[in-house]
Each structure stands twice: as C-alpha cells, then as structure tokens.
Design a protein around this motif. Structure first.
Motif, PDB file in Angstrom:
ATOM      1  N   THR A 139      -5.414   6.663   0.122  1.00 53.46           N
ATOM      2  CA  THR A 139      -4.683   5.596   0.310  1.00 53.46           C
ATOM      3  C   THR A 139      -5.061   4.482  -0.770  1.00 53.46           C
ATOM      4  O   THR A 139      -6.147   4.010  -1.057  1.00 53.46           O
ATOM      5  CB  THR A 139      -4.696   4.938   1.650  1.00 53.46           C
ATOM      6  OG1 THR A 139      -4.485   5.990   2.502  1.00 53.46           O
ATOM      7  CG2 THR A 139      -3.980   3.733   1.974  1.00 53.46           C
ATOM      8  N   SER A 166       0.810  -1.216  -0.126  1.00 51.18           N
ATOM      9  CA  SER A 166      -0.060  -0.025  -0.058  1.00 51.18           C
ATOM     10  C   SER A 166       0.908   1.251  -0.096  1.00 51.18           C
ATOM     11  O   SER A 166       1.948   1.330   0.320  1.00 51.18           O
ATOM     12  CB  SER A 166      -0.778  -0.027   1.484  1.00 51.18           C
ATOM     13  OG  SER A 166      -0.084   0.583   2.378  1.00 51.18           O
ATOM     14  N   GLY A 221      -4.210   0.124  -1.907  1.00 49.88           N
ATOM     15  CA  GLY A 221      -3.324  -1.030  -1.401  1.00 49.88           C
ATOM     16  C   GLY A 221      -4.197  -2.252  -1.807  1.00 49.88           C
ATOM     17  O   GLY A 221      -5.229  -2.333  -2.262  1.00 49.88           O
TER      18      GLY A 221
END
Length: 324
Positions: A51, A44, A53
């Motif tokens: 974010t 990630s 991931g």
C-alpha cells in the motif's frame, strides 16, 4: 484490509482518522494548535502486499498509532521534515534524505506546522517475512524483522529502492504508465520487497550479506523444468523459482551462474522470448497481433520487445507472424 484506492481532499480530522486507519493503521490525531484543526489531503492505492499513500495536513498535527501486527511501515518525507519515532523509544527528525521505519511497533509523529508531504509505504507482514525466508533459505521460526528506526536514503542501494517506490507511487498521480501492466506491476512489487530487505538496516541484514554456496545442478534443473512445464511462465518470479528448487534466491543465482552461465532473471527473460516466438509461429496474423503476443508474455514495452526479438532471432516479430 485497506480499500484499493482512496482520494481525500480537505478532510476533517474525524474523516482523516477514520479513512487513514483503513489505509494504514489505527491512530489518533491531535492538533498542535486547537484554533487551527488540520485538514487532510490523502491519495493511496493498494496492490498485492503493498500500500502506498501520500498525505499532507494543512496545519500542525500530532499522530499516535497503535501496534501494527499485520504490516511493516516505512514513511518517506517528500517535502519538509517531521519529528517521529516509536512510542516509548527513540525518535528522530525524518527528512527527504532519511526515511523512518516503524516495523510492527506503535509509533507517532509531530509536524506539518510547516509545508510537509509524506509518502507512506506499508508492506504486508506475512509477504515480507516470507520473502526474507526465501532469501535466507530458512524459516524465521516465528521471529519478526526488527528494522532500525532511521533509513538513510543516500546510499546507492537505498536510492535504487526509492526509485522503485517512485515508479509504483506514480500510479497516485498519473493515469497511465508501465504499472498499468499487471506483469510489470507484479515484478516491481517483488523488487520492492526484496530491495527493502537488501537496502535497509534490520536484524537479518548481516545474515543476508553472508556469502552462500551454489545450488546443486539438480536444483537448477528443477527450476528449469518448472519454467518449461508452466503455462504461466510469463508470471514466474525468481523467488518462486527458488521455492521450487528448494534453495535460497542467492544460492539459486550462484547455481545458475555455475551451471548455465546465466542468471535466473536472464533465463526467465530468454524463455519468455522463446515462448513468444512459438506463439507468433502458430498464430493467424489476421486474428492475432504482435502486441497481443508481447503482452501475453510480459513485454509491456513493444518497441523494446521488437528490438530484443530481432537481436535474438534475426527477424522482426511481425515477420515471424506473417510467416506463421
């Protein structure tokens, strides 16, 4: 706040819950088969409000999360399928053609007993709600965005949004790319937030689709003056211009078309070219390169910059620099 980058291989369930809670949100894992506790592979990174991931469990697992008051979460199955949903509410089978949007709600999933890879997209709540306010041209007055659980990725807007996700996610498996450039990265993040609001089903979608009037010429001129007066013109985004002008992004777009016969994005691009030409004319060719000037004004692809520059000014950027 999640760490900027995380890479886990063959992590235990305890490690997976600990690190996974930092990257995404607090959750509890349970194996589907107690004799085969799952191991986690996770990669990630976090940049600005986004974010991203990828994760893969080695065997069947059930996950249950707490509420997520600080971020909106979308999961995209890259391989396989996953039973998932909001706790106490509806559920569905997520596939590569149908993503799932949890919003701020507690949620869970069950699967990975067959080969499955998942891409999680977490967006800061304040950033996404602020972007929606700019698009709408009004305050949300404390309301949150209620996303539909399913997000079909077969429509043209959804496919385009997923392309943006893949460009950003490329940082997870490639050492170099366009997203190494901070200006490109910032613009992609902006487009990712706006694109999600335009492409996915949610409680403000109908309002976003309503036609809007044009920004007044005075508002357009405020936006133009802001760009011309800013030393950071390369970093100005269309949503920022809308805030300066005091109108919604959509009203600004219509206003630019009516007043200047262009779009805000094309206007910003033109101004960046003009600023680059000014710097080339004023620079010492022994001390500054064309690439440095191009980077300064947000042109990450130097070959494309040279072509656009020649088309706009009738000479190459290197010719301008030598003459300066």
């Amino acid at each position: 706040m999640s760490p900027p980058t995380v890479a886990l291989r063959d992590a235990t369930m305890e490690e997976a819950m600990s690190i996974g809670s930092l990257v995404f949100h607090r959750h509890v894992l349970r194996p589907l088969d107690a004799s085969r506790p799952p191991r986690l592979n996770l990669a990630s990174y976090r940049s600005g409000p986004v974010t991203l991931g990828t994760l893969h469990y080695s065997s069947g697992v059930q996950l249950q999360s707490t509420a997520v008051p600080t971020a909106y979460q979308t999961n995209i199955v890259l391989q396989g399928s996953l039973r998932t949903g909001r706790l106490g509410g509806e559920d569905l089978i997520a596939t590569p053609r149908r993503a799932v949007q949890y919003g701020l709600h507690p949620h869970g999933f069950e699967g990975f007993d067959t080969p499955t890879r998942l891409l999680g997209v977490k967006i800061d709540r304040v950033a996404l709600e602020r972007r929606l306010e700019v698009l709408l041209g009004r305050d949300l007055n404390g309301a949150h965005i209620e996303f539909s659980l399913g997000f079909v990725l077969d429509t043209a807007p959804a496919r385009d949004w997923f392309t943006l996700v893949q460009l950003l996610a490329g940082r997870l498996w490639s050492e170099r790319g366009l997203t190494d450039d901070s200006l490109v990265l910032a613009n992609l993040q902006d487009a990712l937030l706006t694109g999600l609001l335009v492409a996915s089903p949610h409680s403000f979608r109908d309002e976003l689709a309503q036609p809007v009037g044009a920004a007044a010429p005075r508002a357009v001129q405020r936006a133009v003056a802001h760009v011309d007066a800013s030393a950071e013109a390369a970093r100005i985004s269309v949503p920022e211009l809308a805030v300066v002008a005091g109108v919604s992004v959509r009203a600004l777009q219509v206003g630019f078309r009516q007043s200047l016969d262009t779009t805000p994005l094309a206007f910003l691009h033109e101004r960046r070219l003009t600023h680059a030409r000014r710097d080339l004319e004023r620079s010492d060719p022994d001390a500054v390169s064309v690439a440095e000037v191009a980077d300064r004004w947000g042109f990450a692809h130097h070959g494309r910059f040279s072509s656009e520059y020649r088309r706009r000014f009738g000479e190459s950027p290197s010719a301008t620099l030598r003459r300066g």
